[in-house]
Write a protein that holds these residues in place. Structure first.
Motif, short mmCIF file in Angstrom:
data_model
loop_
_atom_site.label_atom_id
_atom_site.label_comp_id
_atom_site.label_asym_id
_atom_site.label_seq_id
_atom_site.Cartn_x
_atom_site.Cartn_y
_atom_site.Cartn_z
N PRO A 50 0.79 -1.24 0.00
CA PRO A 50 0.00 0.00 0.00
C PRO A 50 0.82 1.28 0.00
CG PRO A 50 -0.01 -0.98 2.18
CD PRO A 50 0.67 -1.97 1.26
N LYS A 51 2.10 1.22 0.44
CA LYS A 51 2.89 2.45 0.41
C LYS A 51 3.18 2.85 -1.04
CE LYS A 51 5.07 4.01 3.71
NZ LYS A 51 4.86 5.10 4.68
N PRO A 54 -1.09 2.82 -3.33
CA PRO A 54 -2.32 3.12 -2.59
C PRO A 54 -3.46 3.37 -3.59
CG PRO A 54 -0.93 5.07 -2.69
CD PRO A 54 -0.14 3.94 -3.32
N PRO A 178 -1.95 8.61 3.73
CA PRO A 178 -1.56 7.27 3.25
C PRO A 178 -2.09 6.96 1.84
CG PRO A 178 -3.20 7.14 5.01
CD PRO A 178 -2.74 8.56 4.95
N ALA A 179 -3.13 7.63 1.41
CA ALA A 179 -3.69 7.36 0.07
C ALA A 179 -2.79 7.90 -1.05
CB ALA A 179 -5.08 7.96 -0.05
N HIS A 181 0.81 7.67 -0.84
CA HIS A 181 2.12 7.13 -0.47
C HIS A 181 2.51 7.34 0.98
CE1 HIS A 181 2.54 6.13 -4.62
NE2 HIS A 181 2.58 7.38 -5.02
#
Lengths: 257, 257
Positions: A50-51, A54, A178-179, A181
């Protein structure tokens, strides 16, 4: 210009270039399009990494109007340039997907660093590649992605040099997103990521690192594109580098706190 | 043992040593006590320098039971050792303040790095000075505090060496705790803070910085104590280094998000 108006300008070919610097308050997206047969594996790949990958949105099979990304989107025409890959090789660069669209295509929109760069700029953090009017330097690392089906490969990172206090503030700011990166994956020693020479990026342009500055590394959406190419699917599509999908999602709305 | 029981052990002289490692889930506090005549200036000093001097509590003049800090506290007896300063010089180290307590004394409790170190340890971030069983290294910087009345001087920082990913995580974790110094003030180049040699701390003990590690600097509560000494008040009191006030405030309750 609103994101909707911007997409219409792209759709009518009034706008054709790179999208950096346009509609700065809105999230732009990396695009990946592939047949449904591999879509589940790719979705698992994004979820497991996810990083780097995302997800801002995933479409229904065959759907080129991914409503969660914006009003009246037409994914086939709303990106200024597309790269078409066949068996992992770039086969064409096209300005529309209408001629090759398939009913089993699944659209993946992946967050882009333009969003967090906008947030950094709002707080007065200068970005070297923006000052130098070049692309951010990106590097293949030796850090393996979590594999999902045919998708694997190594993490790609982008690098921005900063003084210590700016690096601290940048960790705080990007942690909220977080969405797109999220927080950096590394600060300091590039060898720890398996990067031999910062002056020789694998993608983008080298930038100067001045005395007292640290290299700050973020996971990069190019990871998705290299995984897509490495998988050597008969057919897969991505945006052409720098030519992103403009969404109606505000960067501010992506903050988790 | 609860913080209340710990304070009783101190009060009855069953416990006399440094307080590090006890009641780890609870905030320990730096202590400053000074006559009301200078209390307003010192409060302004803490408020103007919140990274170094975050206030956990301030008492009423003459009050040695600062209820906001814990049940049945007796500030005169609940700290294992006190330093008494007269005109800026250490004049006595005492185990109780009963003999010298004044009705105009104002108590200041200032957040302590033990709290964020506990939170870092919970997330598996190793601390070199803990591994080495020594005190954290602390340095006078050339960064001037904001002045308030007779209180000024320079920022004192503590330093913990970390690899890049741990430094990023440490910024995230400590940002949640502004009441115990919050995020680091600097990562990397010590010269930017005016520190000439990391191997020669002004307080505490030097620790090794290994290849690939960055020095990470936090504002330190010793700043308050040096400001108090530099002000050369006829009388001022602080805890003896490492001999903190144990409060009933949980570290977790100090998180701002």
């Amino acid at each position: 210009m609103t994101p909707y108006e911007f997409r219409l300008a792209v759709r009518t070919h009034d706008f054709r270039g790179p999208t950096a610097g346009h509609c700065g308050e809105y999230a732009q997206a990396n695009l990946a399009i592939l047949p449904e047969s591999h879509a589940h594996d790719f979705l698992r790949f994004c979820h497991a990494n996810p990083k780097a990958c995302p997800l801002l949105g995933v479409g229904e099979p065959g759907d080129f109007r991914v409503a969660m990304l914006g009003r009246d989107i037409d994914i086939r025409n709303d990106v200024p340039a597309y790269n078409v890959y066949r068996y992992g090789e770039l086969s064409e660069r096209v300005g529309s997907l209408e001629a090759i669209w398939q009913d089993d295509f699944v659209v993946f929109a992946i967050g882009c660093s333009f969003s967090f760069e906008h947030m950094l700029a709002l707080e007065g953090i200068a970005l070297r590649h923006v000052e130098a009017r070049c692309n951010v330097p990106m590097y293949r690392t030796r850090r393996e992605n979590r594999r999902a089906g045919v998708f694997g490969g190594e993490l790609v990172v982008s690098m921005r040099p900063m003084r210590g206090p700016d690096a601290i503030r940048a960790v705080q700011i990007t942690s909220r997103f977080p969405a797109v990166h999220g927080a950096p994956v590394h600060i300091g020693d590039p060898a720890e990521l398996g990067i031999a020479d910062l002056a020789r990026p694998d993608f983008g342009d080298a930038v100067a690192i001045r005395a007292g500055e640290l290299p700050v590394f973020w996971a990069c959406g190019v990871t998705a594109q290299t995984a897509l190419m490495d998988a050597k699917l008969p057919l897969a599509i991505a945006h052409a580098p720098g030519h992103m999908l403009m969404t109606d999602i505000t960067n501010a709305s992506l903050a988790v706190f």
